[in-house]
Design a protein around this motif. Sequence first.
Motif, mmCIF file in Angstrom:
data_model
loop_
_atom_site.group_PDB
_atom_site.id
_atom_site.type_symbol
_atom_site.label_atom_id
_atom_site.label_comp_id
_atom_site.label_asym_id
_atom_site.label_seq_id
_atom_site.Cartn_x
_atom_site.Cartn_y
_atom_site.Cartn_z
ATOM 1 N N CYS A 18 9.768 3.394 0.856
ATOM 2 C CA CYS A 18 8.905 2.576 0.001
ATOM 3 C C CYS A 18 8.444 3.451 -1.163
ATOM 4 C CB CYS A 18 7.723 2.088 0.848
ATOM 5 S SG CYS A 18 6.551 1.012 0.005
ATOM 6 N N SER A 19 8.963 3.165 -2.347
ATOM 7 C CA SER A 19 8.588 3.918 -3.541
ATOM 8 C C SER A 19 8.749 3.001 -4.749
ATOM 9 C CB SER A 19 9.452 5.180 -3.681
ATOM 10 O OG SER A 19 10.807 4.867 -3.922
ATOM 11 N N PRO A 20 8.118 3.348 -5.876
ATOM 12 C CA PRO A 20 8.206 2.472 -7.053
ATOM 13 C C PRO A 20 9.645 2.313 -7.551
ATOM 14 C CG PRO A 20 6.509 4.151 -7.362
ATOM 15 C CD PRO A 20 7.274 4.516 -6.125
ATOM 16 N N MET A 69 13.482 -9.149 -3.019
ATOM 17 C CA MET A 69 12.288 -8.811 -2.235
ATOM 18 C C MET A 69 12.373 -9.424 -0.840
ATOM 19 S SD MET A 69 10.603 -6.766 -4.144
ATOM 20 C CE MET A 69 9.043 -6.625 -3.336
ATOM 21 N N HIS A 70 12.886 -10.630 -0.736
ATOM 22 C CA HIS A 70 13.068 -11.244 0.587
ATOM 23 C C HIS A 70 14.059 -10.420 1.420
ATOM 24 C CE1 HIS A 70 13.460 -14.190 3.754
ATOM 25 N NE2 HIS A 70 14.763 -14.132 3.590
ATOM 26 N N PHE A 71 15.153 -10.008 0.810
ATOM 27 C CA PHE A 71 16.129 -9.170 1.517
ATOM 28 C C PHE A 71 15.454 -7.893 2.022
ATOM 29 C CE2 PHE A 71 19.726 -10.772 -1.509
ATOM 30 C CZ PHE A 71 19.621 -12.043 -0.969
ATOM 31 N N ASN A 72 14.593 -7.311 1.171
ATOM 32 C CA ASN A 72 13.875 -6.096 1.550
ATOM 33 C C ASN A 72 13.051 -6.313 2.819
ATOM 34 O OD1 ASN A 72 14.895 -5.057 -0.835
ATOM 35 N ND2 ASN A 72 12.935 -4.975 -1.881
ATOM 36 N N TYR A 73 12.364 -7.447 2.895
ATOM 37 C CA TYR A 73 11.505 -7.723 4.056
ATOM 38 C C TYR A 73 12.335 -7.893 5.319
ATOM 39 C CZ TYR A 73 8.479 -8.741 0.077
ATOM 40 O OH TYR A 73 7.805 -8.668 -1.108
ATOM 41 N N SER A 80 12.041 1.263 12.104
ATOM 42 C CA SER A 80 10.982 1.644 13.032
ATOM 43 C C SER A 80 9.753 2.204 12.321
ATOM 44 C CB SER A 80 11.500 2.654 14.060
ATOM 45 O OG SER A 80 11.998 3.795 13.404
ATOM 46 N N GLU A 81 9.926 2.655 11.079
ATOM 47 C CA GLU A 81 8.810 3.205 10.316
ATOM 48 C C GLU A 81 8.967 2.861 8.843
ATOM 49 O OE1 GLU A 81 8.430 7.446 10.906
ATOM 50 O OE2 GLU A 81 8.202 7.229 13.082
ATOM 51 N N LEU A 82 7.836 2.878 8.151
ATOM 52 C CA LEU A 82 7.806 2.731 6.696
ATOM 53 C C LEU A 82 7.283 4.053 6.144
ATOM 54 C CD1 LEU A 82 7.701 0.392 4.272
ATOM 55 C CD2 LEU A 82 5.306 0.974 4.440
ATOM 56 N N TRP A 83 8.040 4.665 5.231
ATOM 57 C CA TRP A 83 7.612 5.913 4.599
ATOM 58 C C TRP A 83 7.284 5.600 3.145
ATOM 59 C CZ3 TRP A 83 11.181 10.530 6.361
ATOM 60 C CH2 TRP A 83 11.116 10.645 7.754
ATOM 61 N N ALA A 100 4.511 -4.246 6.854
ATOM 62 C CA ALA A 100 4.646 -3.200 7.881
ATOM 63 C C ALA A 100 3.406 -3.160 8.767
ATOM 64 C CB ALA A 100 4.887 -1.845 7.227
ATOM 65 N N LYS A 101 2.222 -3.324 8.174
ATOM 66 C CA LYS A 101 0.979 -3.338 8.952
ATOM 67 C C LYS A 101 0.958 -4.525 9.909
ATOM 68 C CE LYS A 101 -2.016 -0.833 5.768
ATOM 69 N NZ LYS A 101 -3.164 -0.909 4.859
ATOM 70 N N LYS A 102 1.348 -5.703 9.409
ATOM 71 C CA LYS A 102 1.390 -6.893 10.269
ATOM 72 C C LYS A 102 2.338 -6.701 11.440
ATOM 73 C CE LYS A 102 0.366 -10.571 6.984
ATOM 74 N NZ LYS A 102 0.919 -11.703 6.244
ATOM 75 N N ARG A 103 3.442 -6.032 11.184
ATOM 76 C CA ARG A 103 4.444 -5.796 12.230
ATOM 77 C C ARG A 103 4.114 -4.571 13.084
ATOM 78 N NH1 ARG A 103 9.835 -7.012 8.543
ATOM 79 N NH2 ARG A 103 9.442 -9.243 8.327
ATOM 80 N N LYS A 104 2.988 -3.930 12.767
ATOM 81 C CA LYS A 104 2.512 -2.755 13.504
ATOM 82 C C LYS A 104 3.516 -1.599 13.501
ATOM 83 C CE LYS A 104 -0.632 -5.351 16.536
ATOM 84 N NZ LYS A 104 -1.330 -5.929 15.482
ATOM 85 N N LEU A 105 4.200 -1.438 12.361
ATOM 86 C CA LEU A 105 5.113 -0.315 12.196
ATOM 87 C C LEU A 105 4.320 0.955 11.894
ATOM 88 C CD1 LEU A 105 7.932 -1.786 9.896
ATOM 89 C CD2 LEU A 105 7.966 -1.495 12.359
ATOM 90 N N THR A 106 4.854 2.077 12.265
ATOM 91 C CA THR A 106 4.275 3.351 11.870
ATOM 92 C C THR A 106 4.460 3.486 10.363
ATOM 93 O OG1 THR A 106 4.755 4.361 13.998
ATOM 94 C CG2 THR A 106 4.462 5.857 12.122
ATOM 95 N N ILE A 107 3.384 3.846 9.670
ATOM 96 C CA ILE A 107 3.439 4.060 8.219
ATOM 97 C C ILE A 107 3.079 5.522 7.964
ATOM 98 C CG2 ILE A 107 2.506 3.426 5.963
ATOM 99 C CD1 ILE A 107 1.803 0.671 7.194
ATOM 100 N N ARG A 108 3.970 6.208 7.249
ATOM 101 C CA ARG A 108 3.729 7.609 6.894
ATOM 102 C C ARG A 108 3.681 7.710 5.376
ATOM 103 N NH1 ARG A 108 7.920 11.221 10.135
ATOM 104 N NH2 ARG A 108 6.693 12.853 9.151
ATOM 105 N N TRP A 109 2.816 8.568 4.879
ATOM 106 C CA TRP A 109 2.572 8.714 3.447
ATOM 107 C C TRP A 109 3.004 10.101 2.985
ATOM 108 C CZ3 TRP A 109 0.349 4.501 0.902
ATOM 109 C CH2 TRP A 109 -0.125 3.487 1.741
ATOM 110 N N PHE A 110 3.708 10.149 1.854
ATOM 111 C CA PHE A 110 4.204 11.398 1.295
ATOM 112 C C PHE A 110 3.915 11.431 -0.203
ATOM 113 C CE2 PHE A 110 6.773 10.307 4.936
ATOM 114 C CZ PHE A 110 6.950 11.501 5.617
#
Length: 121
Positions: A18-20, A69-73, A80-83, A100-110
């Motif tokens: 997940c990046s711009p 965007m739909h394909f992305n979802y 298993s995770e969103l970075w 990702a939050k709704k699906r309770k995925l692990t989210i990591r920030w860099f």
Amino acid sequence: MDEFRNRKEPYKPMVYICSPYSGDTQYNTEQAKKYSRFAYEQGAIPMTPHLLYPQFMCDENPAERKDAMHFNYVLLGNCSELWVFGSRVSDGMAHEIGIAKKRKLTIRWFNESCEEVSGNE
């Protein structure tokens, strides 16, 4: 052929990068490549849709952007995770983070240097 079926490969989690993308798309594409390489080097399978769909879809066409965007979802649902990378969270990224939050995925920030930072949740 059976030797390939019976071969055990080490588990590699699929992570959504997940990046711009919009704005300076050339710079953002290079950054996304760097982030994908980083994920690969960490033993993950990077899923970076904004390196794929702009190859044949137009981000400036509202209908095509909506489809992408739909394909992305859908792809995010297989990870298993969103970075999250970078210091700026675009509207599209914010939506992906929300899913990702709704699906309770692990989210990591860099940060831009691929250093893990505390979450922006």
